[in-house]
Design a protein around this motif. Structure first.
Motif, mmCIF file in Angstrom:
data_model
loop_
_atom_site.group_PDB
_atom_site.id
_atom_site.type_symbol
_atom_site.label_atom_id
_atom_site.label_comp_id
_atom_site.label_asym_id
_atom_site.label_seq_id
_atom_site.Cartn_x
_atom_site.Cartn_y
_atom_site.Cartn_z
ATOM 1 N N VAL A 144 1.495 -6.195 -12.495
ATOM 2 C CA VAL A 144 1.722 -5.710 -11.796
ATOM 3 C C VAL A 144 0.595 -4.371 -11.894
ATOM 4 O O VAL A 144 0.590 -3.387 -12.869
ATOM 5 C CB VAL A 144 2.076 -5.217 -10.775
ATOM 6 N N ALA A 145 -0.497 -4.361 -11.298
ATOM 7 C CA ALA A 145 -0.802 -2.492 -10.899
ATOM 8 C C ALA A 145 -1.587 -1.917 -9.527
ATOM 9 O O ALA A 145 -1.456 -2.733 -8.951
ATOM 10 C CB ALA A 145 -2.175 -3.084 -11.969
ATOM 11 N N TRP A 146 -1.439 -0.608 -9.661
ATOM 12 C CA TRP A 146 -1.801 0.401 -8.421
ATOM 13 C C TRP A 146 -2.951 0.896 -8.132
ATOM 14 O O TRP A 146 -3.037 1.447 -9.807
ATOM 15 C CB TRP A 146 -0.696 1.290 -7.743
ATOM 16 N N VAL A 147 -4.402 0.573 -7.540
ATOM 17 C CA VAL A 147 -5.564 0.462 -7.633
ATOM 18 C C VAL A 147 -5.928 1.223 -6.408
ATOM 19 O O VAL A 147 -5.464 0.966 -5.511
ATOM 20 C CB VAL A 147 -6.556 -0.545 -8.465
ATOM 21 N N THR A 148 -6.860 1.906 -6.228
ATOM 22 C CA THR A 148 -7.885 2.387 -5.665
ATOM 23 C C THR A 148 -8.341 0.846 -4.368
ATOM 24 O O THR A 148 -9.003 0.102 -5.072
ATOM 25 C CB THR A 148 -8.882 2.918 -5.454
ATOM 26 N N GLU A 181 6.615 4.868 -1.486
ATOM 27 C CA GLU A 181 6.437 4.454 -3.388
ATOM 28 C C GLU A 181 5.954 3.304 -3.991
ATOM 29 O O GLU A 181 6.279 2.393 -3.916
ATOM 30 C CB GLU A 181 7.578 5.113 -4.040
ATOM 31 N N ARG A 182 5.295 3.777 -5.488
ATOM 32 C CA ARG A 182 5.017 2.467 -6.364
ATOM 33 C C ARG A 182 6.070 1.457 -6.613
ATOM 34 O O ARG A 182 7.046 2.584 -6.910
ATOM 35 C CB ARG A 182 4.595 3.332 -7.277
ATOM 36 N N VAL A 191 -5.247 6.477 -1.049
ATOM 37 C CA VAL A 191 -4.093 5.429 -1.673
ATOM 38 C C VAL A 191 -3.993 4.380 -2.059
ATOM 39 O O VAL A 191 -5.243 4.422 -2.915
ATOM 40 C CB VAL A 191 -4.623 4.476 0.225
ATOM 41 N N ARG A 192 -3.305 3.741 -2.195
ATOM 42 C CA ARG A 192 -3.058 3.100 -4.291
ATOM 43 C C ARG A 192 -3.076 1.730 -3.154
ATOM 44 O O ARG A 192 -1.900 1.476 -2.195
ATOM 45 C CB ARG A 192 -2.622 3.480 -4.833
ATOM 46 N N VAL A 204 0.896 -1.078 -0.113
ATOM 47 C CA VAL A 204 -0.225 0.070 -0.023
ATOM 48 C C VAL A 204 0.996 1.537 0.027
ATOM 49 O O VAL A 204 1.801 0.905 0.579
ATOM 50 C CB VAL A 204 -0.830 -0.028 1.448
ATOM 51 N N THR A 205 0.445 2.035 -0.803
ATOM 52 C CA THR A 205 1.143 3.780 -0.781
ATOM 53 C C THR A 205 0.423 4.273 -0.761
ATOM 54 O O THR A 205 -0.936 5.021 -1.921
ATOM 55 C CB THR A 205 2.199 3.190 -2.025
#
Length: 140
Positions: free
Chosen positions: A104-108, A91-92, A17-18, A10-11
């Protein structure tokens, strides 16, 4: 044999937040679904260290400055469990590092429910989300 563990990264960003999710490859159990990085523990390895090791093998080096926020344990037998950790990173990061990961993905956090989830991750997500909400009350 020694159990297994995974990690939800989590970032906190200006937009909110992502959460990192990993799409499992066709070579992995329930390929094509989204989950978190993780896998089998080695003899004598703690669940957290095993989760971080597995994650680095699957999605790359974890940025320095990470912080454990909490964890959820799934224990279907007295001699085996799967522990999923929530870890904040500064960080991502992340990419497919081996055959186990397609993407890989950063999502809500809200977007997680709209993904096709690995069954184990789907079962753990409500408790994992509760940890994230407690740590980051202003999530979106």
């Amino acid at each position: 044999m020694f159990g297994a563990a995974g990690v939800v990264f989590v970032t906190q960003e200006p937009e909110g937040v992502r959460v990192m999710v990993q799409r499992r490859s066709a070579f992995a159990h329930e390929g094509g679904t989204w989950s978190c990085a993780g896998g089998a523990l080695d003899s004598g390895e703690s669940a957290l260290m095993g989760a971080l090791r597995e994650a680095s093998e699957e999605i790359g080096a974890i940025p320095d400055g990470w912080r454990e926020c909490g964890h959820v344990v799934f224990a279907p037998a007295s001699n085996w469990s799967y522990t999923t950790f929530v870890v904040e990173v500064p960080e991502r990061f992340g990419a497919s590092m081996n055959f186990e990961t397609d993407d890989v993905a950063w999502v809500t956090p809200a977007a997680i429910e709209g993904l096709e989830l690995h069954a184990g991750f789907a079962a753990a997500w409500p408790d994992l989300r509760s940890i994230i909400v407690a740590e980051f009350p202003a999530i979106n």
